[in-house]
Design a protein around this motif. Structure first.
Motif, PDB file in Angstrom:
ATOM      1  N   ALA A 208       4.515 -25.962  22.399  1.00  0.00           N
ATOM      2  CA  ALA A 208       4.494 -24.767  22.412  1.00  0.00           C
ATOM      3  C   ALA A 208       5.522 -23.738  22.216  1.00  0.00           C
ATOM      4  CB  ALA A 208       3.499 -24.349  23.605  1.00  0.00           C
TER       5      ALA A 208
ATOM      6  N   MET B 141      -3.088 -29.395  29.504  1.00  0.00           N
ATOM      7  CA  MET B 141      -1.987 -28.589  29.338  1.00  0.00           C
ATOM      8  C   MET B 141      -2.353 -26.976  29.359  1.00  0.00           C
ATOM      9  SD  MET B 141       0.928 -28.884  26.418  1.00  0.00           S
ATOM     10  CE  MET B 141       0.209 -27.997  25.383  1.00  0.00           C
ATOM     11  N   ARG B 142      -3.308 -26.797  28.508  1.00  0.00           N
ATOM     12  CA  ARG B 142      -3.643 -25.634  28.249  1.00  0.00           C
ATOM     13  C   ARG B 142      -4.121 -24.748  29.841  1.00  0.00           C
ATOM     14  NH1 ARG B 142      -5.437 -23.924  22.940  1.00  0.00           N
ATOM     15  NH2 ARG B 142      -6.755 -21.976  23.273  1.00  0.00           N
TER      16      ARG B 142
ATOM     17  N   TYR C 280       4.613 -29.094  27.076  1.00  0.00           N
ATOM     18  CA  TYR C 280       4.317 -27.701  26.882  1.00  0.00           C
ATOM     19  C   TYR C 280       5.812 -27.064  25.985  1.00  0.00           C
ATOM     20  CZ  TYR C 280       3.820 -22.670  27.361  1.00  0.00           C
ATOM     21  OH  TYR C 280       3.836 -21.336  26.936  1.00  0.00           O
ATOM     22  N   ARG C 281       6.759 -27.451  26.650  1.00  0.00           N
ATOM     23  CA  ARG C 281       7.754 -27.192  25.907  1.00  0.00           C
ATOM     24  C   ARG C 281       7.994 -27.610  24.625  1.00  0.00           C
ATOM     25  NH1 ARG C 281      12.955 -25.013  26.870  1.00  0.00           N
ATOM     26  NH2 ARG C 281      14.653 -25.835  25.421  1.00  0.00           N
TER      27      ARG C 281
ATOM     28  N   LYS D 190       4.958 -29.644  31.763  1.00  0.00           N
ATOM     29  CA  LYS D 190       5.710 -28.653  31.312  1.00  0.00           C
ATOM     30  C   LYS D 190       6.526 -29.187  30.412  1.00  0.00           C
ATOM     31  CE  LYS D 190       5.940 -26.685  36.090  1.00  0.00           C
ATOM     32  NZ  LYS D 190       7.056 -26.769  37.265  1.00  0.00           N
TER      33      LYS D 190
ATOM     34  N   MET E 264      -0.833 -24.800  32.045  1.00  0.00           N
ATOM     35  CA  MET E 264      -0.022 -23.736  31.892  1.00  0.00           C
ATOM     36  C   MET E 264      -0.365 -22.429  32.000  1.00  0.00           C
ATOM     37  SD  MET E 264       2.671 -25.261  31.403  1.00  0.00           S
ATOM     38  CE  MET E 264       3.705 -24.133  31.328  1.00  0.00           C
TER      39      MET E 264
END
Lengths: 545, 246
Positions: free
Chosen positions: A449, A413-414, A445-446, A442, A417
């Motif tokens: 993060a 994910m890091r 991530y939402r 995504k 993104m």
């Protein structure tokens, strides 16, 4: 299927900066009292470290949680019912106050009352147990940030498990924080240990509470809880524990530790589970399978069968809707990035953790390599066995595979993104490498993060508001209806009253469903229209009865 | 019979037993939060580990002995063929062992209570009064048991009948007047201890968790069932509607 709802929490350890704000606000709200000095419903531990109280994870010493007996049946580790009662006079596995710390204060009065003297007067520490001068040798966070680690950290029961040769390397290289509250377990060993039956799990939301009027201070639950989150209040002689801030949860607010969390790392939401399957799951023979077994106990709130069962069990619609939006469900079952703390205690804990990737990232970055690159991170995860094994001892009873996969997901994910944020082409292969799609990346991530307040906390309030449904009297502002004056602009009075079909009561059949009586246009003479059933209606009722 | 004897063996027991019963009812109604043994094991467990079980198991045996000696008429034991001599030997030997255990345990507990500063700091005035009274009663009781070897007094034909007569509401105080002094003192202080009982931590005896053996491990309660476990009293009803669905 016996469906039950459980308020649960997930903490994203990557975001924890160890600021102790949660502990402090929790203490201010709940345990800022004499007798409760050592009681930290919420505490934050530096790992590796001994934890609080010291070495609480060493169950060979403290005998918390459950174990399987020779026939594979679940049994309290401290012993069965008769042994529990037999050890009631002197509990052999009870932490002493020194395993927490000796509470103290300072002799502040001396600062103002000391006579003129050559040296500055000092406020000496005084023990709150004896009232005498004391020297402070330990506290709830004595080994914060690995302080004194050469003296203390070797006592970490988890480090002992993963072997001597790696200890030193680990202590030098890795550190992360572990905030802990009561786990509000599905199979709580504290409840099972309580001789009086004063501890109970709430049917509605699964919060585990101590009935302070029924607790007799037999202190067996302190031993029973493997997380040592049952605290004996030395003044009242009763046991206190994290309440999951139930008065806040009941009105839809997050717990105080979540609300004040600086890193916004806590998630709150509902989980549905099948209470009939809990015992079997907790009795899973292989400890490594306990994580998966617990996941199988949870029920998918979108499954039609589960929905039917939830409605049959009279779980309110807004609770079902909240369970469907639950971030806990997403983190545990959709993205599968959250893990239970010490599943091997077999209590089926309900505060889960997203393991931290940051120790790995730190190591990669220190070598001068790109700490955001997924290939570097994947390699590092594969080669850095020590932090993985340590995390596995915490979250999966030592099985490194789930931890490994989760860290890969976080790394992917890091990396994925980063490409988006820098305006580079996205690389779907990164997502596919961990079995996810770009969209899932995504979405995750939402949630992880961006972590919007109302996505982190999905808390349906308890059903006090049914009170409104039971009567047509204006228990809220009667102008506050669609089109009414409370909504801006004078709507037609008569039309606006009773326009809301949500209010209305089947128990007053003489009134049309949802209609309120408007006394504002009553001139004071005669009977207000609609307040009493008309004589024809009454005759009708009488006739039919 | 003198006024004194009438008072001490007739009026005084009834006063104290009334306080005992009403005191417990009142305390249970109004001070459930204070109903605990207030364990001090967190402060000190090295002595407590042996002293506390020793005291408690000892005093449980002593209690059973009193049920036998005071509760069961001599005619019953005679009927099942236990002779007075057999009974006496048994009572004195078992009673002495239990009594010594109780006292040894009590000494251990009192030692830590006095000399462990944290435990001393957690001791209330009422605790001190209670310990003094409890110690006195236990010592006098042990003297009675041990002296049973030497004296010819058969308490089952005196004290026991008087004790039961109180509960039949047909008191026979004259039986105590002729009892030996040590029995009289044991009785007087034991009765006083019963009067103090509801106001001390001794109340924990009456919530001994026997039900634990029979109940399921995990307990559930509805939020609605538990808005305080104490029943609301008249005039203090909370603002409420018709029972909610959930």
């Amino acid at each position: 299927m016996r469906i039950m709802a459980q308020m649960a929490m997930v903490m994203n350890l990557d975001k924890c900066i160890g600021c102790h704000t949660c502990s402090v606000t929790c203490k201010q709200v709940w345990t800022n009292r004499s007798g409760a000095e050592h009681i930290w419903f919420n505490n934050v531990e530096t790992r590796p470290g001994q934890g609080y109280p010291r070495t609480y994870e060493d169950q060979e010493r403290w005998k918390g949680g459950w174990k399987l007996d020779r026939r594979g049946r679940l049994k309290l580790k401290a012993g069965g019912r008769l042994k529990n009662l037999a050890t009631i006079f002197a509990n052999p596995n009870l932490p002493g106050i020194k395993d927490y710390y000796e509470p103290w204060t300072y002799d502040y009065e001396n600062l103002t009352t000391a006579p003129a003297q050559e040296h500055m007067p000092v406020a000496r520490p005084k023990s709150l147990l004896t009232g005498e001068d004391t020297s402070i040798t330990w506290s709830s966070n004595w080994d914060d940030n690995l302080a004194g680690s050469t003296d203390n950290t070797h006592n970490d029961p988890i480090l002992k498990k993963i072997g001597d040769q790696v200890k030193f390397e680990y202590e030098q290289a890795f550190m992360f924080y572990l905030p802990r509250i009561c786990e509000h377990c599905l199979n709580p060993s504290c409840v099972a240990s309580c001789p009086t039956g004063a501890i109970y799990k709430r049917e509605e939301d699964g919060i585990v509470l101590v009935d302070q009027d029924r607790c007799r201070g037999w202190r067996q639950c302190v031993t029973g809880c493997p997380y040592k989150k049952m605290y004996f209040n030395r003044k009242t002689g009763k046991v206190e524990k994290c309440t999951f801030c139930y008065p806040r949860i009941e009105v839809g607010q997050p717990t105080i530790c979540s609300e004040t969390c600086v890193g916004r790392l806590r998630y709150l939401g509902l989980m549905f589970y099948d209470a009939d399957r809990v015992l079997a799951a907790a009795s899973t023979p292989d400890e490594h399978d306990l994580y998966e077994a617990q996941r199988q106990v949870f029920l998918d709130p979108k499954d039609p069968e589960v929905l039917a069962a939830a409605r049959a069990a009279e779980i309110p619609e807004d609770w079902i809707e909240a369970a469907q939006r639950s971030p806990i469900w997403a983190l545990i079952n959709t993205y599968k990035v959250a893990l239970p703390l010490h599943p091997e205690y077999r209590t089926m804990p309900m505060v889960w953790y997203i393991p931290p990737l940051s120790p790995v990232v730190d190591v990669v970055t220190e070598t001068g390599e790109d700490g955001e690159s997924h290939t570097n991170l994947f390699n590092a995860i594969a080669s850095l066995r020590i932090p993985i094994d340590y995390l596995a001892e915490l979250f999966t009873a030592g099985d490194a595979r789930p931890v490994d996969l989760i860290l890969r997901k976080l790394a992917a994910m890091r990396s994925y993104m980063r490409d988006i944020n820098l305006g580079w082409d996205t690389n779907e292969a990164i997502a596919q490498a961990v079995g996810m799609t770009g969209q899932e990346m995504k979405d995750m991530y939402r949630l992880l993060a961006i972590a919007k307040y109302d996505e982190r906390y999905v808390i349906p309030s308890a059903h006090y508001e049914d009170a409104h449904k039971l009567e047509n009297v204006a228990t809220e502002c009667s102008l506050n209806v669609d089109g009414g004056p409370g909504m801006g602009g004078m709507g037609g009075m008569d039309a606006s009253f009773g326009a809301d079909p949500a209010v209305g009561s089947p128990s007053t059949p003489s009134r049309p469903e949802g209609v309120r009586i408007n006394l504002l246009d009553w001139d004071g003479t005669g009977t207000p229209k609609g307040l009493f059933p008309s004589s024809s209606e009454q005759a009708e009722k009488g006739g039919s009865a | 019979m003198s006024v004194w004897n009438t008072f001490i063996w007739l009026i005084y027991p009834y006063i104290c037993l009334t306080i005992f019963v009403l005191g417990h009812i009142g305390r249970y109604r109004y001070d459930k939060f204070g109903w605990t043994s207030r364990s001090s094991q967190m402060y000190e467990s090295r002595i407590l580990r042996w002293a506390n079980p020793m005291f408690h198991f000892g005093i449980l045996a002593v209690f059973m002995g009193h049920v036998m000696g005071l509760g069961i008429p001599q005619t019953w034991t005679d009927a099942v063929g236990i002779s007075e001599t057999t009974y006496h030997i048994m009572a004195v030997s078992v009673g002495a062992i239990a009594g010594f255990c109780t006292i040894a345990g009590l000494i251990g507990l009192l030692y830590r209570r006095r000399f462990t500063k944290a435990v001393l700091g957690a001791t209330t005035k009422m605790d001190k009064v209670m310990y003094a009274m409890l110690g006195l009663v236990v010592v006098l009781g042990l003297i009675n048991t041990v002296s049973g070897v030497a004296t010819t007094y058969n308490y089952r034909e005196g004290v026991s009948i008087w004790f039961r007569s109180i509960f039949y509401f047909n008191p026979q105080p004259e039986l105590m007047v002729v009892a030996p002094l040590s029995f009289q003192l044991h009785g007087i202080f034991a009765i006083l201890l019963f009067a103090l009982w509801p106001f001390t931590r001794l109340v924990h005896v009456f919530t001994a968790p026997i039900g634990y053996i029979f109940r399921p491990y995990v307990l559930y309660r509805s939020r609605d069932d538990h808005e305080g476990s104490r029943a609301r009293r008249r005039g203090w009803d909370k603002v409420d509607t018709i029972p909610r669905r959930r």
